[in-house]
Design a protein around this motif. Structure first.
Motif, PDB file in Angstrom:
ATOM      1  N   UNK A 131      15.059  42.926  85.922  1.00  0.00           N
ATOM      2  CA  UNK A 131      16.100  42.790  85.566  1.00  0.00           C
ATOM      3  C   UNK A 131      17.516  42.305  86.648  1.00  0.00           C
ATOM      4  N   UNK A 132      16.885  41.707  87.305  1.00  0.00           N
ATOM      5  CA  UNK A 132      17.655  41.258  88.460  1.00  0.00           C
ATOM      6  C   UNK A 132      17.681  39.709  88.670  1.00  0.00           C
ATOM      7  N   UNK A 133      18.614  38.836  89.260  1.00  0.00           N
ATOM      8  CA  UNK A 133      18.141  37.659  90.108  1.00  0.00           C
ATOM      9  C   UNK A 133      18.670  38.185  91.396  1.00  0.00           C
ATOM     10  N   UNK A 134      18.216  37.955  92.255  1.00  0.00           N
ATOM     11  CA  UNK A 134      17.949  38.508  94.200  1.00  0.00           C
ATOM     12  C   UNK A 134      18.394  36.803  94.721  1.00  0.00           C
TER      13      UNK A 134
ATOM     14  N   UNK B 296      29.462  29.107  99.005  1.00  0.00           N
ATOM     15  CA  UNK B 296      28.852  28.404  98.656  1.00  0.00           C
ATOM     16  C   UNK B 296      26.981  28.813  98.092  1.00  0.00           C
ATOM     17  N   UNK B 297      27.449  30.539  99.035  1.00  0.00           N
ATOM     18  CA  UNK B 297      26.180  31.555  98.891  1.00  0.00           C
ATOM     19  C   UNK B 297      26.516  32.274  97.895  1.00  0.00           C
ATOM     20  N   UNK B 298      27.883  33.157  97.696  1.00  0.00           N
ATOM     21  CA  UNK B 298      27.795  33.887  96.392  1.00  0.00           C
ATOM     22  C   UNK B 298      28.459  33.554  95.436  1.00  0.00           C
ATOM     23  N   UNK B 299      28.648  32.098  94.966  1.00  0.00           N
ATOM     24  CA  UNK B 299      28.934  31.755  93.623  1.00  0.00           C
ATOM     25  C   UNK B 299      27.900  32.378  93.029  1.00  0.00           C
ATOM     26  N   UNK B 300      28.404  32.555  92.145  1.00  0.00           N
ATOM     27  CA  UNK B 300      27.773  33.363  90.609  1.00  0.00           C
ATOM     28  C   UNK B 300      27.694  35.025  90.303  1.00  0.00           C
ATOM     29  N   UNK B 301      27.592  35.468  92.091  1.00  0.00           N
ATOM     30  CA  UNK B 301      26.877  36.414  91.493  1.00  0.00           C
ATOM     31  C   UNK B 301      28.084  37.386  91.339  1.00  0.00           C
ATOM     32  N   UNK B 302      27.752  38.864  90.908  1.00  0.00           N
ATOM     33  CA  UNK B 302      28.560  40.267  90.541  1.00  0.00           C
ATOM     34  C   UNK B 302      27.863  41.718  91.858  1.00  0.00           C
ATOM     35  N   UNK B 303      27.541  41.164  92.083  1.00  0.00           N
ATOM     36  CA  UNK B 303      27.147  42.554  93.750  1.00  0.00           C
ATOM     37  C   UNK B 303      26.736  42.162  95.242  1.00  0.00           C
TER      38      UNK B 303
ATOM     39  N   UNK C 188      22.917  40.001  80.104  1.00  0.00           N
ATOM     40  CA  UNK C 188      22.428  39.063  80.942  1.00  0.00           C
ATOM     41  C   UNK C 188      22.177  39.815  82.230  1.00  0.00           C
ATOM     42  N   UNK C 189      20.738  39.287  83.405  1.00  0.00           N
ATOM     43  CA  UNK C 189      20.612  40.064  84.683  1.00  0.00           C
ATOM     44  C   UNK C 189      22.126  39.943  85.129  1.00  0.00           C
TER      45      UNK C 189
END
Length: 320
Positions: free
Chosen positions: A28-31, A59-66, A2-3
């Motif tokens: 290799x990532x989603x921005x 709301x903006x950061x849901x699902x983000x890793x970094x 996964x990215x």
């Protein structure tokens, strides 16, 4: 595989746009860019978010890793001064709270060498904290907030990078003002010009942040400086040479410069207008701001400092 999903808070700004350009070219990532202002260059990656409004961060950061946090109140003479703490410190608390709620495990935070204040020698990460203005004080408090987040969450990864003054094409900060005055022939040197100045080119600090993202260190605090350092006299010579002009600097004593700045401060207070000259700016201009990093890593800046100055000067002031 996964990215990774990476969010840049403050990604519409000067450094953030350069960093977004680097990261958007990767596969290799989603921005995502999270900012109070829409990104002009990366509108497709943009979502509104304000560090002073935690619900907008959720709301903006849901699902983000970094999360890479570049958002800051940093200009000189911000009023009320509480604004520094609202954005830089309370904003850090909000981000850490939301990161804990959403199980975000990696934060990269851009602090500042302003946490050290004025220095009398080249200063590394072991330097004594003595910020002289509210910007530096609020950045130091924000560091403590992120440290607490790291220590209270299992597996939390934190990188703090303290850049020196950052310059580059399309910036309109203090370095641009200096370049502009020299290019216009109206530059006045306050003091003897022998104070050392460290600088950082925007493309290089963006590359350093990308490097930190790929390192994924559990914990690291480091300054960022492009070498070599220049005295103010040397810097003016480099800028003048980039313009193909003779250095014809007018010089006035430090005390006289501070007295003149005090007049502008009084006029600003009475008229509620902001002027480009102030005592704080004269102090910063004449102070020694020379830093280094003692942190060991394999990062190599992509652009030489002399070339970076030349590129910036020609982009902004050379019509050819």
């Amino acid at each position: 595989m996964d990215k990774r999903k990476v969010a840049i808070i403050g990604g519409s700004g000067f450094i953030g746009t350069r960093l977004a350009k680097r990261l958007s070219a990767r596969g290799d990532l989603t921005l995502k860019i999270v900012d109070i202002r829409e990104s002009r260059q990366f509108a497709q990656c943009y979502q509104y978010g304000d560090v002073t409004q935690p619900e907008s961060l959720r709301q903006a950061l849901v699902g983000y890793d970094v999360v890479i946090n570049l958002a800051a109140e940093h200009q000189d003479n911000v009023e009320p001064v509480s604004r520094y703490y609202q954005v830089n410190v309370e904003g850090a608390r909000h981000l850490c709270m939301v990161a804990s709620e959403l199980a975000i495990k990696q934060i990269i935070f851009t602090s500042s060498v302003a946490v050290y204040g004025f220095v009398d020698q080249e200063t590394g990460e072991e330097g004594h904290f003595d910020p002289f203005n509210h910007y530096g004080k609020s950045k130091l408090e924000a560091e403590y907030v992120y440290e607490a987040w790291r220590n209270t969450g299992s597996g939390n990864k934190l990188t703090i990078i303290r850049p020196t003054v950052v310059f580059g094409e399309e910036n309109r900060g203090n370095v641009y003002n200096l370049f502009n005055q020299i290019a216009s022939g109206r530059f006045v040197m306050v003091g003897n010009g022998n104070n050392m100045k460290s600088m950082a080119y925007v493309e290089n600090i963006a590359a350093r942040l990308e490097y930190a993202l790929d390192q994924q260190a559990d914990y690291q605090v480091s300054n960022y400086v492009d070498k070599p350092d220049f005295t103010m006299n040397q810097l003016i010579g480099v800028i003048s040479a980039s313009l193909g002009r003779e250095n014809k600097t007018i010089r006035i004593p430090y005390l006289l410069g501070m007295c003149g700045a005090a007049v502008f401060d009084l006029a600003s207070k009475l008229s509620r207008r902001k002027f480009p000259i102030s005592r704080v700016r004269i102090q910063k201009f004449c102070a020694r701001t020379q830093f280094k990093s003692n942190v060991q890593h394999n990062f190599v800046a992509p652009v030489d400092l002399n070339l970076a100055i030349e590129k910036t000067v020609k982009y902004e002031f050379d019509p050819r």
